[in-house]
Design an enzyme around this catalytic site. Sequence first.
Site, PDB file in Angstrom:
ATOM      1  N   ASP A  15       0.792  -1.238   0.000  1.00  0.00           N
ATOM      2  CA  ASP A  15       0.000   0.000   0.000  1.00  0.00           C
ATOM      3  C   ASP A  15       0.829   1.296   0.000  1.00  0.00           C
ATOM      4  O   ASP A  15       0.573   2.206   0.788  1.00  0.00           O
ATOM      5  CB  ASP A  15      -0.958   0.009   1.193  1.00  0.00           C
ATOM      6  CG  ASP A  15      -1.925  -1.170   1.175  1.00  0.00           C
ATOM      7  OD1 ASP A  15      -1.795  -2.044   0.297  1.00  0.00           O
ATOM      8  OD2 ASP A  15      -2.811  -1.225   2.043  1.00  0.00           O
ATOM      9  N   ASP A  57      -4.722  -0.700  -1.392  1.00  0.00           N
ATOM     10  CA  ASP A  57      -6.031  -0.551  -0.788  1.00  0.00           C
ATOM     11  C   ASP A  57      -6.898   0.036  -1.912  1.00  0.00           C
ATOM     12  O   ASP A  57      -6.511   1.027  -2.540  1.00  0.00           O
ATOM     13  CB  ASP A  57      -5.881   0.447   0.379  1.00  0.00           C
ATOM     14  CG  ASP A  57      -6.743   0.129   1.571  1.00  0.00           C
ATOM     15  OD1 ASP A  57      -7.099  -1.041   1.778  1.00  0.00           O
ATOM     16  OD2 ASP A  57      -7.061   1.083   2.315  1.00  0.00           O
ATOM     17  N   HIS A  59     -10.657   0.849  -2.473  1.00  0.00           N
ATOM     18  CA  HIS A  59     -12.015   0.872  -1.928  1.00  0.00           C
ATOM     19  C   HIS A  59     -13.033   1.483  -2.887  1.00  0.00           C
ATOM     20  O   HIS A  59     -12.747   2.477  -3.553  1.00  0.00           O
ATOM     21  CB  HIS A  59     -12.050   1.711  -0.643  1.00  0.00           C
ATOM     22  CG  HIS A  59     -11.223   1.174   0.476  1.00  0.00           C
ATOM     23  ND1 HIS A  59     -11.190  -0.150   0.832  1.00  0.00           N
ATOM     24  CD2 HIS A  59     -10.400   1.810   1.362  1.00  0.00           C
ATOM     25  CE1 HIS A  59     -10.390  -0.307   1.878  1.00  0.00           C
ATOM     26  NE2 HIS A  59      -9.888   0.865   2.213  1.00  0.00           N
ATOM     27  N   SER A  65     -15.529   0.778   5.733  1.00  0.00           N
ATOM     28  CA  SER A  65     -14.536   1.298   6.678  1.00  0.00           C
ATOM     29  C   SER A  65     -14.553   2.823   6.754  1.00  0.00           C
ATOM     30  O   SER A  65     -13.838   3.406   7.570  1.00  0.00           O
ATOM     31  CB  SER A  65     -13.131   0.822   6.289  1.00  0.00           C
ATOM     32  OG  SER A  65     -12.617   1.560   5.193  1.00  0.00           O
ATOM     33  N   HIS A  76     -10.604   7.017   1.912  1.00  0.00           N
ATOM     34  CA  HIS A  76      -9.218   6.953   1.438  1.00  0.00           C
ATOM     35  C   HIS A  76      -9.118   5.864   0.374  1.00  0.00           C
ATOM     36  O   HIS A  76      -9.919   4.934   0.341  1.00  0.00           O
ATOM     37  CB  HIS A  76      -8.259   6.638   2.591  1.00  0.00           C
ATOM     38  CG  HIS A  76      -8.522   5.305   3.225  1.00  0.00           C
ATOM     39  ND1 HIS A  76      -9.516   5.122   4.167  1.00  0.00           N
ATOM     40  CD2 HIS A  76      -7.970   4.092   3.019  1.00  0.00           C
ATOM     41  CE1 HIS A  76      -9.555   3.841   4.511  1.00  0.00           C
ATOM     42  NE2 HIS A  76      -8.637   3.181   3.829  1.00  0.00           N
ATOM     43  N   LYS A 101      -7.022  -4.978  -2.872  1.00  0.00           N
ATOM     44  CA  LYS A 101      -7.747  -5.575  -1.750  1.00  0.00           C
ATOM     45  C   LYS A 101      -8.783  -4.610  -1.203  1.00  0.00           C
ATOM     46  O   LYS A 101      -8.701  -3.406  -1.455  1.00  0.00           O
ATOM     47  CB  LYS A 101      -6.783  -6.003  -0.647  1.00  0.00           C
ATOM     48  CG  LYS A 101      -6.019  -4.853  -0.068  1.00  0.00           C
ATOM     49  CD  LYS A 101      -5.031  -5.326   0.968  1.00  0.00           C
ATOM     50  CE  LYS A 101      -4.139  -4.182   1.386  1.00  0.00           C
ATOM     51  NZ  LYS A 101      -4.885  -2.996   1.870  1.00  0.00           N
ATOM     52  N   GLU A 108     -13.972  -5.618   4.717  1.00  0.00           N
ATOM     53  CA  GLU A 108     -12.685  -4.969   4.978  1.00  0.00           C
ATOM     54  C   GLU A 108     -11.592  -6.013   4.832  1.00  0.00           C
ATOM     55  O   GLU A 108     -11.818  -7.199   5.127  1.00  0.00           O
ATOM     56  CB  GLU A 108     -12.670  -4.361   6.387  1.00  0.00           C
ATOM     57  CG  GLU A 108     -11.343  -3.719   6.812  1.00  0.00           C
ATOM     58  CD  GLU A 108     -10.883  -2.564   5.922  1.00  0.00           C
ATOM     59  OE1 GLU A 108     -10.752  -2.751   4.687  1.00  0.00           O
ATOM     60  OE2 GLU A 108     -10.630  -1.471   6.473  1.00  0.00           O
ATOM     61  N   ALA A 136       0.415   0.423   6.226  1.00  0.00           N
ATOM     62  CA  ALA A 136       1.019   0.980   7.411  1.00  0.00           C
ATOM     63  C   ALA A 136       1.412  -0.168   8.352  1.00  0.00           C
ATOM     64  O   ALA A 136       0.752  -1.190   8.390  1.00  0.00           O
ATOM     65  CB  ALA A 136       0.020   1.918   8.121  1.00  0.00           C
ATOM     66  N   CYS A 140      -1.994  -2.761   7.513  1.00  0.00           N
ATOM     67  CA  CYS A 140      -1.858  -3.691   6.389  1.00  0.00           C
ATOM     68  C   CYS A 140      -0.526  -4.431   6.370  1.00  0.00           C
ATOM     69  O   CYS A 140      -0.470  -5.582   5.928  1.00  0.00           O
ATOM     70  CB  CYS A 140      -2.147  -2.970   5.081  1.00  0.00           C
ATOM     71  SG  CYS A 140      -3.907  -2.541   4.978  1.00  0.00           S
TER      72      CYS A 140
HETATM   73  C1  VGL Z   1      -4.679   0.717   5.862  1.00  0.00           C
HETATM   74  C2  VGL Z   1      -6.045   1.803   7.358  1.00  0.00           C
HETATM   75  C3  VGL Z   1      -7.119   1.677   6.510  1.00  0.00           C
HETATM   76  C4  VGL Z   1      -3.319   0.221   5.492  1.00  0.00           C
HETATM   77  C5  VGL Z   1      -5.750   0.582   4.994  1.00  0.00           C
HETATM   78  O1  VGL Z   1      -3.021   0.084   4.287  1.00  0.00           O
HETATM   79  O2  VGL Z   1      -2.504  -0.023   6.426  1.00  0.00           O
HETATM   80  N1  VGL Z   1      -4.845   1.321   7.034  1.00  0.00           N
HETATM   81  N2  VGL Z   1      -6.966   1.064   5.331  1.00  0.00           N
HETATM   82 ZN    ZN Z   2      -8.430   1.150   3.794  1.00  0.00          ZN
END
Ligand code: VGL
Ligand code: ZN
Length: 193
Positions: A15, A57, A59, A65, A76, A101, A108, A136, A140
């Site tokens: 990500d 990510d 979405h 989420s 996001h 994903k 989620e 992060a 993830c």
């Molecule tokens: C993530 C929070 C929400 C990540 C993804 O990629 O770590 N964190 N969606």
């Molecule tokens: Zn996310």
Amino acid sequence: MPTELTASDALLLVDVQNDFCPGGALAVADGDAVVPVLNEWIAAAVQGGALVFASRDWHPADHLSFAEQGGPWPPHCVQETPGAAFHADLELPDDAAVVSKADRPDHEAYSAFDSGELGEKLQAASIRRLWVGGLATDYCVKASVLDAVEMPGLDVHVITDAIRAVDVAPGDGEAALKAMRGAGAILEHAEPA
Ligand code: VGL
Ligand code: ZN
């Protein structure tokens, strides 16, 4: 300096997207600092014939989420928006495999292994070592590493200078490192310069 990689290695870039970098919708402090480090690992992967995977990510605009749907996050990484694009400085090889994903509204997924596609490809290529960096640490990266260590015959290395944490609560990133190590992942620390 990255380790020498071979065709039985794979690199997973988790990500590395604009929304997780400074200025993004869900910015991780210093998130873009992972990019130059990961570029060195990408170069090592290309040099050694290792596979490169980049998760994202991805979405829909009404993802569960998001706060509007009662979730924990601001919107996001909405599909096809600039925030969902990989950081422009990330030097992804043309043959890198992109793993999307959390691309359905009602599901989620923090782990890049969620769809099963990544695990299948690692197995099909007889990959023995997986190197993981990105964003992060406490979401993830952690979820992906905890799934990866469950794969038989796969050693999982976390590139600790190429990850950054959201740290919703202070210490979340540290706790994630401990959880990954406790589950059997190997934490790779940068060599002193
Ligand atoms: C993530 C929070 C929400 C990540 C993804 O990629 O770590 N964190 N969606
Ligand atoms: Zn996310």
